[in-house]
Design a protein around this motif. Structure first.
Motif, PDB file in Angstrom:
ATOM      1  N   PHE A   1     -38.297 -27.962  -6.671  1.00 33.65           N
ATOM      2  CA  PHE A   1     -36.967 -28.681  -6.700  1.00 33.65           C
ATOM      3  C   PHE A   1     -36.687 -29.148  -5.245  1.00 33.65           C
ATOM      4  O   PHE A   1     -36.872 -28.388  -4.297  1.00 33.65           O
ATOM      5  N   SER A   2     -36.497 -30.670  -5.020  1.00 32.61           N
ATOM      6  CA  SER A   2     -36.255 -30.948  -3.695  1.00 32.61           C
ATOM      7  C   SER A   2     -35.221 -31.910  -4.030  1.00 32.61           C
ATOM      8  O   SER A   2     -35.086 -32.704  -4.713  1.00 32.61           O
ATOM      9  N   ASP A   3     -34.065 -31.721  -3.088  1.00 33.20           N
ATOM     10  CA  ASP A   3     -33.010 -32.735  -3.059  1.00 33.20           C
ATOM     11  C   ASP A   3     -32.853 -33.636  -1.945  1.00 33.20           C
ATOM     12  O   ASP A   3     -31.792 -34.346  -1.643  1.00 33.20           O
ATOM     13  N   ASP A   4     -33.886 -33.698  -1.067  1.00 34.79           N
ATOM     14  CA  ASP A   4     -34.077 -34.646   0.018  1.00 34.79           C
ATOM     15  C   ASP A   4     -35.258 -35.386   0.025  1.00 34.79           C
ATOM     16  O   ASP A   4     -36.002 -35.868   0.946  1.00 34.79           O
ATOM     17  N   GLY A   5     -35.709 -36.034  -1.321  1.00 34.32           N
ATOM     18  CA  GLY A   5     -36.749 -36.849  -1.514  1.00 34.32           C
ATOM     19  C   GLY A   5     -38.110 -36.187  -1.141  1.00 34.32           C
ATOM     20  O   GLY A   5     -39.128 -37.186  -0.937  1.00 34.32           O
ATOM     21  N   GLY A   6     -38.009 -35.040  -1.176  1.00 34.45           N
ATOM     22  CA  GLY A   6     -39.544 -34.412  -1.122  1.00 34.45           C
ATOM     23  C   GLY A   6     -39.964 -33.753   0.442  1.00 34.45           C
ATOM     24  O   GLY A   6     -41.019 -33.439   0.396  1.00 34.45           O
ATOM     25  N   GLU A   7     -38.747 -34.043   1.180  1.00 34.92           N
ATOM     26  CA  GLU A   7     -38.933 -33.553   2.373  1.00 34.92           C
ATOM     27  C   GLU A   7     -39.012 -31.855   2.512  1.00 34.92           C
ATOM     28  O   GLU A   7     -39.876 -31.458   3.204  1.00 34.92           O
ATOM     29  N   THR A   8     -38.094 -31.225   1.844  1.00 38.20           N
ATOM     30  CA  THR A   8     -38.088 -29.632   1.520  1.00 38.20           C
ATOM     31  C   THR A   8     -38.152 -29.457   0.201  1.00 38.20           C
ATOM     32  O   THR A   8     -37.369 -30.117  -0.637  1.00 38.20           O
ATOM     33  N   TRP A   9     -38.608 -28.166   0.039  1.00 37.90           N
ATOM     34  CA  TRP A   9     -38.874 -27.810  -1.533  1.00 37.90           C
ATOM     35  C   TRP A   9     -38.347 -26.314  -1.794  1.00 37.90           C
ATOM     36  O   TRP A   9     -38.429 -25.522  -0.696  1.00 37.90           O
ATOM     37  N   GLU A  10     -37.828 -25.908  -2.477  1.00 40.48           N
ATOM     38  CA  GLU A  10     -37.522 -24.650  -3.384  1.00 40.48           C
ATOM     39  C   GLU A  10     -38.259 -24.455  -4.632  1.00 40.48           C
ATOM     40  O   GLU A  10     -38.018 -25.126  -5.608  1.00 40.48           O
ATOM     41  N   MET A  11     -38.916 -23.243  -4.564  1.00 38.58           N
ATOM     42  CA  MET A  11     -39.534 -22.992  -5.901  1.00 38.58           C
ATOM     43  C   MET A  11     -38.594 -22.220  -6.700  1.00 38.58           C
ATOM     44  O   MET A  11     -37.721 -21.215  -6.186  1.00 38.58           O
ATOM     45  N   ILE A  12     -38.693 -22.413  -8.095  1.00 38.00           N
ATOM     46  CA  ILE A  12     -37.714 -21.894  -9.135  1.00 38.00           C
ATOM     47  C   ILE A  12     -38.575 -21.436 -10.418  1.00 38.00           C
ATOM     48  O   ILE A  12     -39.417 -22.152 -10.619  1.00 38.00           O
ATOM     49  N   ASP A  13     -38.148 -20.300 -10.947  1.00 38.22           N
ATOM     50  CA  ASP A  13     -38.563 -19.782 -12.275  1.00 38.22           C
ATOM     51  C   ASP A  13     -37.426 -19.780 -13.259  1.00 38.22           C
ATOM     52  O   ASP A  13     -36.973 -18.624 -13.426  1.00 38.22           O
ATOM     53  N   PRO A  14     -37.084 -20.706 -13.902  1.00 31.49           N
ATOM     54  CA  PRO A  14     -35.725 -20.724 -14.704  1.00 31.49           C
ATOM     55  C   PRO A  14     -36.254 -19.737 -16.053  1.00 31.49           C
ATOM     56  O   PRO A  14     -37.507 -19.572 -16.597  1.00 31.49           O
ATOM     57  N   GLU A  15     -35.074 -19.039 -16.464  1.00 35.53           N
ATOM     58  CA  GLU A  15     -35.323 -18.259 -17.462  1.00 35.53           C
ATOM     59  C   GLU A  15     -35.412 -19.294 -18.795  1.00 35.53           C
ATOM     60  O   GLU A  15     -34.935 -20.105 -18.766  1.00 35.53           O
ATOM     61  N   ASN A  16     -35.911 -18.530 -19.782  1.00 39.95           N
ATOM     62  CA  ASN A  16     -36.074 -19.403 -21.133  1.00 39.95           C
ATOM     63  C   ASN A  16     -36.929 -20.662 -21.208  1.00 39.95           C
ATOM     64  O   ASN A  16     -36.561 -21.553 -21.518  1.00 39.95           O
ATOM     65  N   PHE A  17     -37.951 -20.577 -20.257  1.00 37.54           N
ATOM     66  CA  PHE A  17     -39.027 -21.919 -20.120  1.00 37.54           C
ATOM     67  C   PHE A  17     -40.209 -21.387 -20.014  1.00 37.54           C
ATOM     68  O   PHE A  17     -40.855 -21.073 -19.315  1.00 37.54           O
TER      69      PHE A  17
END
Length: 395
Positions: free
Chosen positions: A91-107
């Protein structure tokens, strides 16, 4: 001599400019260059990351979510991935400049094995497809980390942080056009209103038939689904898979897909179709790219200035390339290079002498400021294990 994990060399994939133009034809010669910035959306030591086109991309202004598959990195023929293959997100909240890897439950994945459609149920409360944080993730069979021949979906209301599902495509498998078919779509959908969504799918007869592409819809918030129309013809010579579709107006749609000839001397392509009647009928529009070997799916975006942009991985030379269209996909301008620094730890060339340029499968969005953001899997001298790379440029 065959190389193993104890005998690995660094191989540089030859750039297009050093190859004779006659080998690939004039249409493969890049005609433009870009001022591109590169970022990384997902990387982890000892791990392989791949195939955003198989997993999806979602956008809410400058908030961008991209999916991919992660497994253990192991140098070998084919893909350098082994072990369990999990479906993850960044996920990025700044238009792809920085990113966070996430692994949601139940996905998609459970705790002990790959997701196999375990626990699918019928949706009992309609979805609001226009919810400000809405995302839809389609799953089916026939690609990494997904295996369910009747398919289904998850949905999120919080931009992919949490997901509801898995749910069935209620009513779809009984339809006369799809009964007995195996579904193998990726995530390609277009919201029409709060209750109505169009979804582009691929399906094949049984488990061995050739895949073709069509459109399904739900007009009751996902409670039930119906078949709309086939896009590509039924043809024993090629598979039609891995689409991305854009909507130009209430009734106009342009669809791009990967056309693969498996048992033929014909070359695989990226092609487009167009509908002018709300997806009820489709006509061949154009060929974007001819791919001599190692074909790749397209990412397609309708730009703010009215043009279309289509990009793809060119595995023949290890590059990410694209083209613009100024006439809604009827013709395409000169090919341009987005990235050409592919390097990887490779096993021996295959029987035809080809180096495995395992890259591409892009997804793409346009930011509110007009810049394009492309996400794809890649490897470089600095990061030879495949990771999810990002390229940002002004079209």
């Amino acid at each position: 001599m065959r190389m193993t994990s104890n005998c690995i060399v660094l191989v540089f994939v030859t750039l297009l400019g050093t190859l004779p133009a006659s080998l690939f034809g004039e249409e493969s010669k890049p005609q433009a260059s870009l001022n591109v910035e590169h970022r990384i959306a997902a990387i982890e030591s000892g791990r392989f990351h791949g195939w955003p086109a198989n997993n999806g991309v979602w956008q809410w202004g400058n908030d961008i979510l991209v999916g991919y598959t992660q497994g253990d990195f192991e140098v070998k023929d084919g893909h350098n991935i082994s072990g369990r293959q999990d479906s993850l997100l960044s996920f990025s909240d700044d238009g792809g400049e920085t990113w966070e890897m996430i692994d949601p439950e139940n996905f998609l994945d459970d705790e002990n094995k790959l997701f196999l459609g375990k626990g699918k149920t019928k949706l009992t409360e309609p979805i609001d497809f226009t919810h400000p944080g809405f995302a839809l993730r389609i799953f089916a069979t026939g690609y990494h980390g997904n295996d369910d021949p009747t398919g289904g979906f998850f949905y999120s209301y919080d931009k992919g942080r949490t997901w509801n599902g898995p749910y069935e495509f209620t009513g779809l498998v009984e339809h006369s056009e799809l009964k007995g078919n195996q579904l193998n779509p990726r995530t390609d959908y277009l919201v029409q209103n709060g209750n109505h969504v169009l979804i582009v799918i691929s399906a094949r007869e049984g488990s061995r038939g050739k895949a073709r592409m069509g459109v399904i819809e739900s007009t009751d918030g996902g409670l039930t689904f119906d078949f709309v129309a086939w896009i590509t013809p039924e043809d024993p010579d090629f598979n039609a898979i891995m689409s991305q579709t854009v909507q130009l107006s209430d009734k106009e749609f342009v669809f791009s897909y990967r056309k693969i000839y498996r048992d033929s001397d014909k070359l695989s392509t990226v092609e487009t179709y167009k509908s002018t009647d709300g997806c009820q009928t489709w006509n061949v529009l154009s060929t974007v790219k001819v791919m001599p070997t190692h074909s790749n799916p397209p990412a397609l975006v309708a730009l703010q200035d009215g043009r279309l942009c289509c990009i793809y991985g060119d595995r023949q030379v290890g590059e990410i390339r694209g083209r613009y269209s100024s006439d809604q996909g009827e013709t395409w301008g000169p090919e341009f290079i987005i990235r050409d620094d592919f390097m990887a730890l490779e096993s021996d060339p295959d029987s035809q002498g080809r180096i495995n340029t395992d890259c591409g499968y892009p997804r793409m969005v346009q930011r509110p400021d007009g810049k394009l953001v492309a996400m794809y899997y890649w490897a470089t001298a600095e990061h030879p294990e495949q990771h999810i790379a990002v390229s940002i440029w002004t079209p």
